[in-house]
Scaffold this motif. Sequence first.
Motif, short mmCIF file in Angstrom:
data_model
loop_
_atom_site.label_atom_id
_atom_site.label_comp_id
_atom_site.label_asym_id
_atom_site.label_seq_id
_atom_site.Cartn_x
_atom_site.Cartn_y
_atom_site.Cartn_z
N ASN A 173 1.87 59.71 67.18
CA ASN A 173 0.97 60.06 66.46
C ASN A 173 0.99 59.16 64.32
OD1 ASN A 173 -0.03 61.41 67.47
ND2 ASN A 173 0.66 63.45 66.59
N ARG A 174 2.26 58.26 64.54
CA ARG A 174 2.42 56.96 63.41
C ARG A 174 2.03 55.67 63.57
NH1 ARG A 174 5.16 62.11 62.31
NH2 ARG A 174 5.86 62.74 61.12
N LEU A 175 2.09 55.57 64.65
CA LEU A 175 1.46 54.49 65.52
C LEU A 175 -0.12 54.04 65.13
CD1 LEU A 175 4.77 54.03 67.24
CD2 LEU A 175 4.26 53.22 64.85
N LYS A 176 0.07 52.97 66.47
CA LYS A 176 -0.99 52.20 66.13
C LYS A 176 -1.36 51.19 67.08
CE LYS A 176 -4.04 53.63 62.06
NZ LYS A 176 -4.55 53.25 60.58
N GLY A 177 -2.48 51.15 68.25
CA GLY A 177 -2.48 50.02 68.70
C GLY A 177 -1.39 50.21 69.94
N TRP A 178 -1.24 48.81 70.55
CA TRP A 178 -0.44 49.01 72.26
C TRP A 178 1.26 49.34 71.12
CZ3 TRP A 178 4.43 46.70 70.90
CH2 TRP A 178 4.65 45.15 69.60
N ALA A 179 1.56 49.32 70.32
CA ALA A 179 2.87 49.49 69.35
C ALA A 179 2.89 51.81 69.92
CB ALA A 179 2.76 50.04 67.76
N ALA A 180 1.52 52.42 70.06
CA ALA A 180 2.01 54.03 70.21
C ALA A 180 2.01 54.38 71.58
CB ALA A 180 -0.19 54.57 69.73
N ILE A 212 5.57 64.46 75.27
CA ILE A 212 5.14 65.08 74.84
C ILE A 212 6.49 64.74 73.16
CG2 ILE A 212 5.19 68.00 74.00
CD1 ILE A 212 3.73 68.33 76.19
N ALA A 213 7.41 65.51 73.29
CA ALA A 213 8.96 65.02 72.51
C ALA A 213 8.42 64.34 71.73
CB ALA A 213 10.21 64.70 73.56
N VAL A 214 7.79 62.85 72.40
CA VAL A 214 8.04 61.91 71.12
C VAL A 214 6.35 62.22 70.87
CG1 VAL A 214 9.67 59.91 72.58
CG2 VAL A 214 7.41 60.73 72.82
N SER A 215 5.88 62.95 70.60
CA SER A 215 4.10 62.87 70.34
C SER A 215 4.10 62.49 68.79
CB SER A 215 3.90 63.99 71.24
OG SER A 215 4.07 65.35 70.02
N PRO A 269 7.09 54.85 71.63
CA PRO A 269 7.98 55.89 72.54
C PRO A 269 8.58 55.61 73.75
CG PRO A 269 5.69 56.74 70.77
CD PRO A 269 5.71 55.03 71.44
N LEU A 270 7.92 54.84 74.74
CA LEU A 270 8.29 54.79 75.85
C LEU A 270 9.66 54.16 75.87
CD1 LEU A 270 7.42 54.75 78.83
CD2 LEU A 270 6.58 52.96 78.64
N THR A 271 9.27 53.28 74.73
CA THR A 271 10.85 52.45 74.50
C THR A 271 12.42 53.15 74.41
OG1 THR A 271 9.55 50.47 74.08
CG2 THR A 271 12.28 50.91 73.81
N VAL A 272 11.62 54.38 73.18
CA VAL A 272 12.37 54.54 73.03
C VAL A 272 13.19 56.09 73.82
CG1 VAL A 272 12.61 56.78 71.13
CG2 VAL A 272 11.67 54.95 70.46
N ILE A 273 12.22 56.97 74.98
CA ILE A 273 12.47 57.43 75.43
C ILE A 273 13.30 57.05 76.62
CG2 ILE A 273 11.38 58.99 77.70
CD1 ILE A 273 9.07 59.20 76.42
N LEU A 274 13.09 55.61 77.69
CA LEU A 274 13.39 55.31 78.28
C LEU A 274 14.52 54.66 77.51
CD1 LEU A 274 11.33 52.55 79.54
CD2 LEU A 274 11.82 54.56 80.56
N LEU A 275 15.53 53.91 76.59
CA LEU A 275 16.64 54.05 75.61
C LEU A 275 17.68 55.66 75.60
CD1 LEU A 275 15.73 51.24 72.35
CD2 LEU A 275 17.33 51.01 74.94
N LEU A 276 17.13 56.83 75.56
CA LEU A 276 17.43 57.65 75.01
C LEU A 276 18.20 57.86 76.41
CD1 LEU A 276 15.37 59.94 72.55
CD2 LEU A 276 17.76 58.70 72.65
N LEU A 277 17.26 58.25 77.92
CA LEU A 277 17.78 57.96 79.35
C LEU A 277 18.46 57.18 79.94
CD1 LEU A 277 13.97 58.99 80.63
CD2 LEU A 277 15.75 60.60 79.98
#
Length: 364
Positions: free
Chosen positions: A54-61, A47-50, A65-73
Amino acid sequence: MPVKGPAPLSVGFRTLTTCAAAVIVLWGIRQLSAVIAPAFLALTLTIAVSPLRNRLKGWAAAFVPLTVILLLLCALGGAVVIAAARFAALVPSYADRYRRLLSSAGTALHDIGIDQSQIRKALSGIDPDRLIQAAQGLLSGLTGTVTAVVITVLVLYGMSLDAAVFRRATGALATERPDLVSALRGFARDTCCYLVVCTVFGLIVALLDTAVLALLGVPLPLLWGLLSFITNYIPNVGFVIGLAPPAVLALLDSGVATMLWVIVAYCVLNFVIQSVVQPKFAGRSARLSVTVTMLSLLVWTWALGALGAILAVPLSSFARAVLLDADPATAWAAPLVTGTEPDTGTGPDTGPGSATGPGPEREG
């Protein structure tokens, strides 16, 4: 003669049944805490990266966001492991000073008339070796979180792939189940706002605490700043948890005066920011009253442990959305949980789409 139907259940019986069901559910959640806690953490992070999704489309959506979360974790986890290793290596050097402080405390208590046997009994449980063993066992304790990390990452991956599908599915249900969709979207929006508020204030508190501890010469100021940032997600009492370790270390390293300065600095900075200023913004974003927030902290910590304390507000916000906002029959109780005045108007703004509940037209 007309046949009478079954007598309606009394309000007291319904309340008792609801409370009993809540106790059973909470007990079940506690038994499954090893799965539920990391799974809900994954939901909260999704939810935090929703807004980014919402600003991306296709596989990037799904994968950005998953990559951003994993890097932060990874960054946060690496910082915690490094800081914990430095702390475990530092604690044994203070063992002798710790023993001297205990001896001085025993002497001071004896001088004011406390019996020596009572002093020995009181201090018998305070063993410096236990402190050293606890510090050295901190890293091994962190390895116990591997299972939770794996579950979180796996659920994160699945939720990232399903996020777009879930959004379309809730959009299709908006006409048939408007209250449910409205409640879920409201929960997502509230959770996102709450996380933004806690993160911003947490960074402010962490930077200020780190600077003050560095000026006072307290060892490992970055570690205690990181601890302040993490405990900022624990409502109301987070600053007390973040204060205890640096205050004790300041006492062992530099004496009572430095410890008092640390306590004063934390009370001024953390208490004002975390307990006075931040709750005004966090309470509005999560739509939970102060009383409900405090009770949430106690209940979810009991049920889910440390993660329950950090996720107490999102968990209670989810429970409010599903149990109150999603059901028109129970929506009347929402103001009791949110701490807001009920809408007494009769216009179209009354109900789940009003100030006490998100409208179905808004996206989470």
